[in-house]
Motif scaffolding. Structure first.
Motif, mmCIF file in Angstrom:
data_model
loop_
_atom_site.group_PDB
_atom_site.id
_atom_site.type_symbol
_atom_site.label_atom_id
_atom_site.label_comp_id
_atom_site.label_asym_id
_atom_site.label_seq_id
_atom_site.Cartn_x
_atom_site.Cartn_y
_atom_site.Cartn_z
ATOM 1 N N ARG A 172 15.660 -56.461 -34.615
ATOM 2 C CA ARG A 172 14.440 -56.673 -33.814
ATOM 3 C C ARG A 172 13.915 -55.334 -33.282
ATOM 4 N N LEU A 173 14.816 -54.493 -32.835
ATOM 5 C CA LEU A 173 14.383 -53.181 -32.334
ATOM 6 C C LEU A 173 13.755 -52.353 -33.451
ATOM 7 N N GLY B 234 26.816 -51.681 -28.084
ATOM 8 C CA GLY B 234 27.382 -52.924 -28.589
ATOM 9 C C GLY B 234 26.377 -53.957 -29.031
ATOM 10 N N ALA B 235 25.133 -53.566 -29.262
ATOM 11 C CA ALA B 235 24.116 -54.523 -29.714
ATOM 12 C C ALA B 235 24.508 -55.095 -31.071
ATOM 13 N N ASP B 236 24.242 -56.384 -31.278
ATOM 14 C CA ASP B 236 24.598 -56.999 -32.552
ATOM 15 C C ASP B 236 23.509 -56.741 -33.592
ATOM 16 N N GLY B 237 23.778 -57.185 -34.825
ATOM 17 C CA GLY B 237 22.860 -56.917 -35.918
ATOM 18 C C GLY B 237 21.478 -57.478 -35.701
ATOM 19 N N PRO C 7 26.554 -49.010 -36.873
ATOM 20 C CA PRO C 7 27.672 -49.354 -35.976
ATOM 21 C C PRO C 7 28.910 -48.479 -36.160
ATOM 22 N N PRO C 8 29.382 -48.219 -37.398
ATOM 23 C CA PRO C 8 30.531 -47.315 -37.516
ATOM 24 C C PRO C 8 30.207 -45.890 -37.078
ATOM 25 N N PHE C 9 28.964 -45.459 -37.310
ATOM 26 C CA PHE C 9 28.576 -44.125 -36.848
ATOM 27 C C PHE C 9 28.595 -44.066 -35.324
ATOM 28 N N ALA C 10 28.058 -45.095 -34.670
ATOM 29 C CA ALA C 10 28.059 -45.136 -33.206
ATOM 30 C C ALA C 10 29.481 -45.141 -32.661
#
Length: 231
Positions: free
Chosen positions: A10-11, A2-5, A36-39
């Motif tokens: 940053r990662l 659930g990490a945001d954009g 995100p949709p892939f996850a």
């Protein structure tokens, strides 16, 4: 998780493989939009609990020689085997999915053979279940090719071979996938190991390249049940 954009950027920025500045910003933004949709697809596909571990050994006799393949899976689910990679579906993904599928077909878990699914950024691949005898026969054929490849360079190149088979004998597609050019400097044939192995041996896509491509990828293509573009 659930990490945001902003967290994802940053990662990604901490990875030295991304070029600095505008050169890396555009492809990174394009990739982060797809993740995100892939996850979410992966999370939904792995929601069911895994089945008990499944392991075993298959025996083969190849021209009087005893061979074995040992396999183990601790992540099978009621819907079958699931694999994923956050990239476009490629020839290497197809081969990896097919090898796992064949082993599970020849040595099925309790309840019988199940489909194999591979989630990619652009596709969902599904391979239909197959009878144990047919899967065992395919594995024996691949083992014979592997044994031959231990003694001589084998004219099998996954990207070119899949282009040839997927295009129903598409020689132009096979050569485009294999031969480097100004537009494709990193084509399959640019691999230094391949260039060394085939030095002085003539055209790598000559000889029995077409026969090998059909032998390996033909049965795989025939067992594809779903290969739809992901939403």
């Amino acid at each position: 998780a659930g990490a945001d954009g902003a967290q994802l950027r940053r990662l990604a920025a901490a990875d030295p493989e991304w070029p600095a500045g505008a050169l890396g910003d555009a492809p990174l933004a394009a990739l982060l939009a797809k993740l995100p949709p892939f996850a979410a697809r992966v999370q939904a596909a792995t929601a069911a609990p895994a089945l008990p571990p499944h392991a075993g050994t298959l025996a083969f006799e190849l021209d009087g020689e005893a061979w074995q393949i040992t396999g183990a899976h601790a992540d099978l689910r009621p819907g079958g085997l699931l694999r994923w990679r956050a990239a476009k579906l490629g020839a290497g993904d197809l081969l990896q999915a097919w090898l796992h599928h064949l082993w599970l077909g020849a040595f099925p878990p309790p309840g019988g053979a199940q489909p194999t699914r591979w989630l990619a950024l652009d596709d969902t691949l599904e391979l239909r279940p197959m009878p144990p005898a047919a899967a065992h026969e395919q594995l024996a054929m691949l083992l014979r090719l592997y044994r031959r490849g231990l003694t001589e360079p084998l004219p099998f190149f996954p990207k070119a071979a899949w282009a040839y088979v997927a295009g129903d004998g598409d020689w132009r597609g096979a050569r485009t996938a294999f031969e480097p050019s100004d537009r494709r400097p990193y084509a399959e044939g640019a691999d230094p190991a391949l260039r060394l192995a085939w030095r002085g041996r003539g055209d790598p896509l000559g000889g029995d390249f077409a026969a090998l491509a059909i032998s390996v990828f033909g049965p795989l293509r025939d067992h594809i049940a779903v290969a739809d573009e992901a939403a």
